[in-house]
Design a protein around this motif. Structure first.
Motif, short mmCIF file in Angstrom:
data_model
loop_
_atom_site.label_atom_id
_atom_site.label_comp_id
_atom_site.label_asym_id
_atom_site.label_seq_id
_atom_site.Cartn_x
_atom_site.Cartn_y
_atom_site.Cartn_z
N ILE A 2 73.83 85.57 86.77
CA ILE A 2 74.06 86.64 85.80
C ILE A 2 74.60 86.00 84.53
CG2 ILE A 2 75.30 88.79 85.38
CD1 ILE A 2 75.60 88.98 88.49
N GLY A 3 73.88 86.16 83.44
CA GLY A 3 74.27 85.53 82.18
C GLY A 3 75.52 86.14 81.60
N ILE A 172 80.65 88.90 91.80
CA ILE A 172 79.47 88.43 92.53
C ILE A 172 78.94 87.15 91.91
CG2 ILE A 172 77.01 88.90 92.88
CD1 ILE A 172 78.58 90.20 95.02
N SER A 173 78.93 87.08 90.58
CA SER A 173 78.51 85.86 89.91
C SER A 173 79.37 84.68 90.36
CB SER A 173 78.60 86.05 88.39
OG SER A 173 78.15 84.93 87.70
N MET A 211 71.62 92.09 90.59
CA MET A 211 71.38 91.33 89.37
C MET A 211 71.32 89.83 89.64
SD MET A 211 73.96 93.60 87.01
CE MET A 211 73.98 92.52 85.57
N SER A 212 72.01 89.36 90.67
CA SER A 212 72.05 87.92 90.96
C SER A 212 70.75 87.42 91.57
CB SER A 212 73.20 87.61 91.92
OG SER A 212 72.91 88.06 93.23
N GLY A 213 70.00 88.33 92.22
CA GLY A 213 68.78 87.91 92.88
C GLY A 213 69.01 87.13 94.16
N VAL A 214 70.24 87.13 94.66
CA VAL A 214 70.62 86.37 95.86
C VAL A 214 70.68 87.32 97.05
CG1 VAL A 214 72.49 85.01 96.89
CG2 VAL A 214 71.84 84.64 94.51
N ASP A 215 70.44 86.80 98.25
CA ASP A 215 70.44 87.60 99.47
C ASP A 215 71.87 87.93 99.89
OD1 ASP A 215 69.90 88.89 101.82
OD2 ASP A 215 68.96 87.19 102.83
N ARG A 249 69.38 93.86 83.89
CA ARG A 249 68.59 93.47 85.07
C ARG A 249 68.99 94.23 86.33
NH1 ARG A 249 69.62 88.11 83.62
NH2 ARG A 249 70.48 87.66 85.66
N ALA A 250 69.68 95.34 86.20
CA ALA A 250 69.92 96.22 87.34
C ALA A 250 68.89 97.35 87.25
CB ALA A 250 71.33 96.79 87.30
N THR A 251 68.26 97.69 88.36
CA THR A 251 67.23 98.72 88.34
C THR A 251 67.46 99.72 89.47
OG1 THR A 251 65.80 97.33 89.71
CG2 THR A 251 65.48 97.21 87.32
N GLY A 252 67.39 100.98 89.16
CA GLY A 252 67.56 102.00 90.18
C GLY A 252 68.94 101.94 90.82
#
Length: 338
Positions: A2-3, A172-173, A211-215, A249-252
């Motif tokens: 996350i930038g 989370i980042s 947003m992190s794209g991590v599991d 980058r968060a969706t729904g």
């Protein structure tokens, strides 16, 4: 990742990054890897999860020209104590709406109430019935302060707002970097478990995980109310977060779970088995939980693991959200346990 460039302005108050510590003996006992994200280490006075949210909320208060923050909570509210102390560091005053059965006979000055008083906060005691109409009382107190030449900034219960959610997006980042130090770039699936008491921490964790794209799977154990109550709050925070920051980058509505059934006697009311779990963790790992949030959530996590060791997968990160000061006012309840 996350930038950092997308984050709103903040006042740096928390001692972060907080440690991620493996609970070796607890892991062996439970049969699953359990790590604690030590957000009780965010500061000695400000300890706990609230300060992460307050970094963004108090920056907004200052930007809007406020000189006083108003917030609310139970008599021993960790959030109110953290707000009172963080406000000082941000150059602001504070007014706290604290809930108690009989405002004419408020609780003794102990634990968080003592710290609220030391911080010089104005305290307005209100009944549980009045607390349900707290938005009206917020506005009443804001108008009163305005009449005194002051400008108020209202922070809802627990700092659980769309802006406050950034505190746990950031966490989370931070956690992703912690996990990379353990695993390298091939991260092991991880379930994050936290106490859910007002919804903002769980919302921020869920948004951050997406947003992190991590599991990373996010599970909240509610310590009051019920699952439906918190799903409505968390979904609303996430929905409004997406509307406010469409480029984040968060969706729904991001995936998350609420594990219901561990409220026990009610908010801030402890059962002997919950307090015994708090005691046993101290004796096992030297880690102290609080009775209102982390103690209940931890008890719920252990109960779920006892039914099914694999319910949360092979790795759990438990978010230790602080609250140590809340132990002292109920010391007598531990008498038979220690």
């Amino acid at each position: 990742m996350i930038g950092k460039a997308m984050f709103p302005p903040r006042v740096h108050l928390a001692n972060t990054p907080t440690p991620l510590q493996k609970m070796e003996r607890l892991s062996r006992q439970a049969g699953v890897e359990i790590l604690f994200k030590r957000d009780d280490f965010t500061g000695s006075e400000l300890s706990g999860n609230k300060v992460r949210k307050l970094e963004f909320l108090l920056a907004d208060a200052r930007e809007k020209g406020a000189d006083t923050v108003i917030t609310c909570g139970g008599a021993q509210s960790n959030h109110c104590r953290a707000t009172a102390l963080a406000a000082i560091k941000a150059g602001l005053s504070s007014l706290l709406l604290l809930r108690t059965a009989d405002p004419g006979r408020p609780p003794a000055i102990s634990g968080n109430i003592l710290l609220d008083r030391l911080a010089g906060s104005q305290i307005v005691w209100i009944t549980p019935e009045q607390y349900r109409a707290r938005d009206e009382i917020f506005e009443r107190e804001a108008r009163r302060l305005h009449g005194e030449g002051k400008k108020a900034y209202i922070i809802p219960e627990g700092g659980s707002t769309v802006l406050g959610a950034w505190g746990y997006v950031d966490a989370i980042s931070e956690l992703v970097l912690d996990l990379k130090r353990l695993d390298g770039d091939d991260l092991k699936p991880t379930t994050v478990v936290c106490a859910t008491g007002s919804g903002g921490t769980t919302a921020g964790l869920a948004l951050g995980a997406q947003m992190s794209g991590v599991d990373i799977r996010v599970v909240g154990v509610n310590v009051c109310d019920d699952r439906d109550y918190f799903v409505a709050i968390i979904d609303d925070i996430c929905r409004r977060f997406n509307e406010t920051w469409p480029g984040a980058r968060a969706t729904g509505i991001p995936p998350y779970e609420i594990v219901d059934g561990y409220v026990g006697r009610g908010y801030a009311l402890s059962r002997p088995e919950e307090l015994a779990a708090v005691r046993d963790l101290v004796r096992l790992e030297g880690v102290v939980l609080d009775p209102v949030y982390t103690g209940k959530a931890y008890f719920g996590m252990l109960a779920e693991l006892a039914r099914d060791r694999g319910v949360f997968g092979e790795r759990i990160v438990f978010i230790h959200t602080g609250g140590l000061f809340g132990l002292f006012p109920i010391a007598e309840q531990f008498a038979e346990l220690v």
